[in-house]
Write a protein that holds these residues in place. Structure first.
Motif, PDB file in Angstrom:
ATOM      1  N   SER A  54       0.829  -1.208   0.000  1.00  0.00           N
ATOM      2  CA  SER A  54       0.000   0.000   0.000  1.00  0.00           C
ATOM      3  C   SER A  54       0.858   1.250   0.000  1.00  0.00           C
ATOM      4  CB  SER A  54      -0.914   0.005   1.228  1.00  0.00           C
ATOM      5  OG  SER A  54      -1.771  -1.114   1.211  1.00  0.00           O
ATOM      6  N   ILE A  55       0.263   2.339  -0.485  1.00  0.00           N
ATOM      7  CA  ILE A  55       0.975   3.624  -0.491  1.00  0.00           C
ATOM      8  C   ILE A  55       1.308   4.014   0.946  1.00  0.00           C
ATOM      9  CG2 ILE A  55      -0.093   4.383  -2.635  1.00  0.00           C
ATOM     10  CD1 ILE A  55      -2.032   6.047  -0.990  1.00  0.00           C
ATOM     11  N   PRO A  56       2.319   4.893   1.159  1.00  0.00           N
ATOM     12  CA  PRO A  56       2.819   5.182   2.512  1.00  0.00           C
ATOM     13  C   PRO A  56       1.731   5.611   3.496  1.00  0.00           C
ATOM     14  CG  PRO A  56       4.268   6.117   0.861  1.00  0.00           C
ATOM     15  CD  PRO A  56       3.076   5.592   0.127  1.00  0.00           C
ATOM     16  N   SER A  57       1.818   5.036   4.698  1.00  0.00           N
ATOM     17  CA  SER A  57       0.920   5.409   5.793  1.00  0.00           C
ATOM     18  C   SER A  57       1.469   6.664   6.482  1.00  0.00           C
ATOM     19  CB  SER A  57       0.848   4.264   6.797  1.00  0.00           C
ATOM     20  OG  SER A  57       2.138   4.039   7.355  1.00  0.00           O
ATOM     21  N   GLU A  58       0.776   7.125   7.506  1.00  0.00           N
ATOM     22  CA  GLU A  58       1.233   8.317   8.224  1.00  0.00           C
ATOM     23  C   GLU A  58       2.585   8.071   8.888  1.00  0.00           C
ATOM     24  OE1 GLU A  58      -1.632   9.803  10.916  1.00  0.00           O
ATOM     25  OE2 GLU A  58      -3.163  10.176   9.398  1.00  0.00           O
ATOM     26  N   ALA A  59       2.780   6.865   9.438  1.00  0.00           N
ATOM     27  CA  ALA A  59       4.059   6.551  10.092  1.00  0.00           C
ATOM     28  C   ALA A  59       5.202   6.571   9.086  1.00  0.00           C
ATOM     29  CB  ALA A  59       3.973   5.184  10.778  1.00  0.00           C
ATOM     30  N   THR A  60       4.931   6.012   7.899  1.00  0.00           N
ATOM     31  CA  THR A  60       5.953   6.008   6.847  1.00  0.00           C
ATOM     32  C   THR A  60       6.194   7.421   6.343  1.00  0.00           C
ATOM     33  OG1 THR A  60       5.202   3.812   6.169  1.00  0.00           O
ATOM     34  CG2 THR A  60       6.620   5.009   4.642  1.00  0.00           C
ATOM     35  N   GLN A  61       5.127   8.181   6.201  1.00  0.00           N
ATOM     36  CA  GLN A  61       5.245   9.550   5.698  1.00  0.00           C
ATOM     37  C   GLN A  61       6.099  10.406   6.620  1.00  0.00           C
ATOM     38  OE1 GLN A  61       3.713  10.661   2.674  1.00  0.00           O
ATOM     39  NE2 GLN A  61       5.202  12.290   3.029  1.00  0.00           N
ATOM     40  N   SER A  62       6.029  10.171   7.921  1.00  0.00           N
ATOM     41  CA  SER A  62       6.831  10.953   8.871  1.00  0.00           C
ATOM     42  C   SER A  62       8.320  10.694   8.677  1.00  0.00           C
ATOM     43  CB  SER A  62       6.424  10.618  10.309  1.00  0.00           C
ATOM     44  OG  SER A  62       6.735   9.266  10.625  1.00  0.00           O
ATOM     45  N   VAL A  63       8.676   9.455   8.299  1.00  0.00           N
ATOM     46  CA  VAL A  63      10.080   9.145   8.011  1.00  0.00           C
ATOM     47  C   VAL A  63      10.506   9.817   6.708  1.00  0.00           C
ATOM     48  CG1 VAL A  63      11.758   7.321   7.543  1.00  0.00           C
ATOM     49  CG2 VAL A  63       9.949   6.950   9.231  1.00  0.00           C
ATOM     50  N   LEU A  64       9.638   9.776   5.707  1.00  0.00           N
ATOM     51  CA  LEU A  64       9.959  10.360   4.406  1.00  0.00           C
ATOM     52  C   LEU A  64      10.045  11.885   4.469  1.00  0.00           C
ATOM     53  CD1 LEU A  64       7.657   8.113   2.185  1.00  0.00           C
ATOM     54  CD2 LEU A  64      10.132   7.919   2.474  1.00  0.00           C
ATOM     55  N   ASP A  65       9.429  12.472   5.483  1.00  0.00           N
ATOM     56  CA  ASP A  65       9.496  13.924   5.671  1.00  0.00           C
ATOM     57  C   ASP A  65      10.706  14.344   6.492  1.00  0.00           C
ATOM     58  OD1 ASP A  65       7.199  14.320   4.209  1.00  0.00           O
ATOM     59  OD2 ASP A  65       5.866  14.301   5.948  1.00  0.00           O
ATOM     60  N   ASP A  66      11.569  13.389   6.836  1.00  0.00           N
ATOM     61  CA  ASP A  66      12.779  13.698   7.603  1.00  0.00           C
ATOM     62  C   ASP A  66      13.629  14.734   6.854  1.00  0.00           C
ATOM     63  OD1 ASP A  66      15.769  13.178   8.367  1.00  0.00           O
ATOM     64  OD2 ASP A  66      14.612  12.149   9.932  1.00  0.00           O
ATOM     65  N   PRO A  67      14.234  15.698   7.568  1.00  0.00           N
ATOM     66  CA  PRO A  67      15.040  16.739   6.903  1.00  0.00           C
ATOM     67  C   PRO A  67      16.182  16.199   6.052  1.00  0.00           C
ATOM     68  CG  PRO A  67      14.609  17.333   9.185  1.00  0.00           C
ATOM     69  CD  PRO A  67      14.132  15.934   9.017  1.00  0.00           C
ATOM     70  N   SER A  68      16.706  15.008   6.384  1.00  0.00           N
ATOM     71  CA  SER A  68      17.821  14.453   5.613  1.00  0.00           C
ATOM     72  C   SER A  68      17.360  13.740   4.341  1.00  0.00           C
ATOM     73  CB  SER A  68      18.631  13.477   6.476  1.00  0.00           C
ATOM     74  OG  SER A  68      17.834  12.396   6.900  1.00  0.00           O
ATOM     75  N   VAL A  69      16.046  13.631   4.124  1.00  0.00           N
ATOM     76  CA  VAL A  69      15.513  13.056   2.886  1.00  0.00           C
ATOM     77  C   VAL A  69      15.381  14.175   1.865  1.00  0.00           C
ATOM     78  CG1 VAL A  69      13.579  11.880   1.792  1.00  0.00           C
ATOM     79  CG2 VAL A  69      14.291  11.220   4.105  1.00  0.00           C
ATOM     80  N   ALA A  70      16.174  14.088   0.802  1.00  0.00           N
ATOM     81  CA  ALA A  70      16.155  15.136  -0.226  1.00  0.00           C
ATOM     82  C   ALA A  70      14.899  15.032  -1.082  1.00  0.00           C
ATOM     83  CB  ALA A  70      17.405  15.040  -1.100  1.00  0.00           C
ATOM     84  N   ARG A  71      14.515  13.817  -1.463  1.00  0.00           N
ATOM     85  CA  ARG A  71      13.334  13.594  -2.286  1.00  0.00           C
ATOM     86  C   ARG A  71      13.021  12.099  -2.272  1.00  0.00           C
ATOM     87  NH1 ARG A  71      17.885  13.942  -5.196  1.00  0.00           N
ATOM     88  NH2 ARG A  71      18.149  12.689  -7.083  1.00  0.00           N
ATOM     89  N   TRP A  72      11.767  11.771  -2.582  1.00  0.00           N
ATOM     90  CA  TRP A  72      11.389  10.368  -2.644  1.00  0.00           C
ATOM     91  C   TRP A  72      10.291  10.190  -3.679  1.00  0.00           C
ATOM     92  CZ3 TRP A  72       6.393   8.821  -1.396  1.00  0.00           C
ATOM     93  CH2 TRP A  72       5.609   9.767  -0.715  1.00  0.00           C
ATOM     94  N   PHE A  73      10.220   8.986  -4.242  1.00  0.00           N
ATOM     95  CA  PHE A  73       9.239   8.663  -5.274  1.00  0.00           C
ATOM     96  C   PHE A  73       8.530   7.372  -4.884  1.00  0.00           C
ATOM     97  CE2 PHE A  73      11.526  11.764  -7.330  1.00  0.00           C
ATOM     98  CZ  PHE A  73      12.743  11.365  -7.899  1.00  0.00           C
ATOM     99  N   GLN A  74       7.308   7.222  -5.334  1.00  0.00           N
ATOM    100  CA  GLN A  74       6.620   5.929  -5.254  1.00  0.00           C
ATOM    101  C   GLN A  74       6.290   5.511  -6.679  1.00  0.00           C
ATOM    102  OE1 GLN A  74       3.188   6.408  -2.787  1.00  0.00           O
ATOM    103  NE2 GLN A  74       2.319   8.083  -3.991  1.00  0.00           N
ATOM    104  N   ARG A  75       6.470   4.228  -6.961  1.00  0.00           N
ATOM    105  CA  ARG A  75       6.372   3.732  -8.337  1.00  0.00           C
ATOM    106  C   ARG A  75       5.683   2.375  -8.397  1.00  0.00           C
ATOM    107  NH1 ARG A  75      12.113   4.066 -11.380  1.00  0.00           N
ATOM    108  NH2 ARG A  75      12.034   6.243 -12.042  1.00  0.00           N
ATOM    109  N   ILE A  76       5.205   2.080  -9.584  1.00  0.00           N
ATOM    110  CA  ILE A  76       4.894   0.699  -9.964  1.00  0.00           C
ATOM    111  C   ILE A  76       5.926   0.310 -11.009  1.00  0.00           C
ATOM    112  CG2 ILE A  76       3.345  -0.639 -11.430  1.00  0.00           C
ATOM    113  CD1 ILE A  76       1.039   0.319  -9.803  1.00  0.00           C
ATOM    114  N   LYS A  77       6.513  -0.856 -10.844  1.00  0.00           N
ATOM    115  CA  LYS A  77       7.557  -1.309 -11.764  1.00  0.00           C
ATOM    116  C   LYS A  77       7.375  -2.805 -11.988  1.00  0.00           C
ATOM    117  CE  LYS A  77      12.596  -1.112 -12.367  1.00  0.00           C
ATOM    118  NZ  LYS A  77      13.867  -0.702 -11.729  1.00  0.00           N
ATOM    119  N   VAL A  78       6.882  -3.169 -13.170  1.00  0.00           N
ATOM    120  CA  VAL A  78       6.563  -4.571 -13.453  1.00  0.00           C
ATOM    121  C   VAL A  78       6.970  -4.924 -14.884  1.00  0.00           C
ATOM    122  CG1 VAL A  78       4.637  -4.688 -11.821  1.00  0.00           C
ATOM    123  CG2 VAL A  78       4.228  -3.930 -14.179  1.00  0.00           C
TER     124      VAL A  78
END
Length: 403
Positions: free
Chosen positions: A75-99
């Motif tokens: 599943s797409i990121p939950s609130e707990a995951t989103q808080s990690v992805l919003d960390d100041p040391s995260v420059a950017r992030w993507f979510q993808r489907i790759k098949v």
């Protein structure tokens, strides 16, 4: 007294002193320049590799890397995951489907990798690894597909034509849909042009019948030192069914290449250092032993052997010190001249096979510069102290008789 004696002797033979300073300066400059360019080449390979993965870190379903099918999704990121992805040391992030998928035109078919991406997030970043040469980039509202120029040639199709995309849907059935080609891209990696097609993420989810589901999260960090901390935090937020791996764990070949290239840097420094060693040893030994009568006179006048050693060593170290300053300045000047990099696009295909960028830029590493300068200083100290010590042990009478 010792310092005055060393300074006076330094400029007594200006030709010899200038030759010594020049030799040291050129060797140091060459060493620093070669190391900086090699580091730049390494960084180019690393940046290209990370941008093409993409990311310093990725999250997938536990079995995805062994079987990259739509069966292994989450599943797409939950609130707990989103808080990690919003960390100041995260420059950017993507979510993808790759098949895996198959594309078919009127004349041919080809196995490809389907990437469902968030165009607004990835394309605005300008690091997706391709440039559109015909048509336009896909957007979140697009209902078309983006393909590579090499793939268009193989399928004997072109911009505006329709192709059929086939893959396995989330329920195990065959998913098949026709798309109009809205853009054709090129990249430095020809294999990528043949192997990857792009759809907006929402269109890919619709085709595969997996709403709010993705195959991977790709994360870039602005501080590589924070990568392990982020990995632990993201793993904890996503849970045990999701596997979070760093770039060096995903692409072991890239990791091994970086270690090998680091060994090349050591070899380059060692070769230039050994060349410099022979020049220094030869010059310093000759400079000291050709002055044997002078050293004998100093000993006969009562100068202690340790003072002779100190004066000769100091004289040599002053020359080496001046050579280091000049060499560092020359290296800085040359590297500044190459600050915009060197365009190697004429051999871009060959570089692409090695995973390197067609633009070579210098990578100045403070540790490399400090190590190089300390090694030269240590070499100079050893190669000046040994002949000076031997000369100071001469018998004054015998030394005065030598010409």
């Amino acid at each position: 007294m010792i310092s005055r004696l060393a300074w006076r002797n330094l400029w007594r033979n200006k030709e010899r002193s200038l030759l010594m300073i020049t030799a040291v300066a050129i060797a140091v400059c060459a060493m620093l320049f070669m190391v900086a360019m090699t580091r730049g080449f390494m960084q180019g390979i690393l940046d290209s590799g990370i941008n093409n993965l993409p990311g310093h870190m990725q999250a997938h379903a536990a079995q995805y890397l062994d079987d990259p099918s739509i069966d292994h999704r989450f599943s797409i990121p939950s609130e707990a995951t989103q808080s990690v992805l919003d960390d100041p040391s995260v420059a950017r992030w993507f979510q993808r489907i790759k098949v895996p998928a198959v594309v078919q035109s009127e004349y041919a078919s080809q196995g490809v990798t389907l990437l469902g991406i968030e165009p607004d997030r990835e394309i605005q970043d300008q690091r997706l690894g391709y440039r559109v040469v015909e048509g336009e980039n896909i957007t979140s509202q697009s209902n078309g597909i983006l393909i590579g120029a090499k793939l268009a040639e193989k399928l004997e199709t072109e911009l505006g034509k329709r192709i059929v995309l086939m893959t396995q849907s989330g329920n195990g059935a065959l998913a098949e849909r026709g798309y109009r080609i809205v853009g054709v891209y090129r990249t430095t990696f020809a294999a990528k042009e043949e192997a990857e097609v792009y759809l907006p993420l929402n269109q890919a989810q619709s085709l595969l019948e997996v709403p709010n589901q993705i195959s991977e999260i790709a994360l870039f960090t602005s501080d590589i030192g924070e990568l392990e901390r982020l990995q632990d935090a993201l793993q904890s937020a996503l849970g045990a069914k999701i596997e979070v791996l760093r770039w060096d764990q995903i692409d072991e070949y890239l990791s091994a290449s970086m270690k090998t290239m680091s060994g090349f840097v050591f070899i380059i420094v060692a070769v230039v250092f050994l060349t410099l060693s022979f020049a220094l040893v030869n010059t310093l030994i000759m400079a000291i032993f050709e002055r044997t009568p002078e050293i004998g006179l100093l000993l006969a006048l009562g100068l202690k052997p340790r003072s002779v050693v100190a004066a000769l060593t100091l004289e040599s170290m002053v020359m080496i010190g001046i050579g280091l300053v000049v060499g560092n300045a020359l290296a800085q000047g040359i590297l500044f001249g190459f600050r915009d990099g060197i365009d190697l696009s004429s051999v871009a295909e060959g570089l692409a096979m090695a995973g390197a960028s067609p633009y070579l830029s210098a990578q100045v590493n403070a540790a490399d510069w400090l190590t190089t300068n300390l090694l030269v200083l240590l070499l100079g100290l050893l190669t000046s102290w040994w002949p000076a010590r031997r000369a100071a042990r001469l018998d004054p009478v015998e030394a005065l008789q030598k010409t």
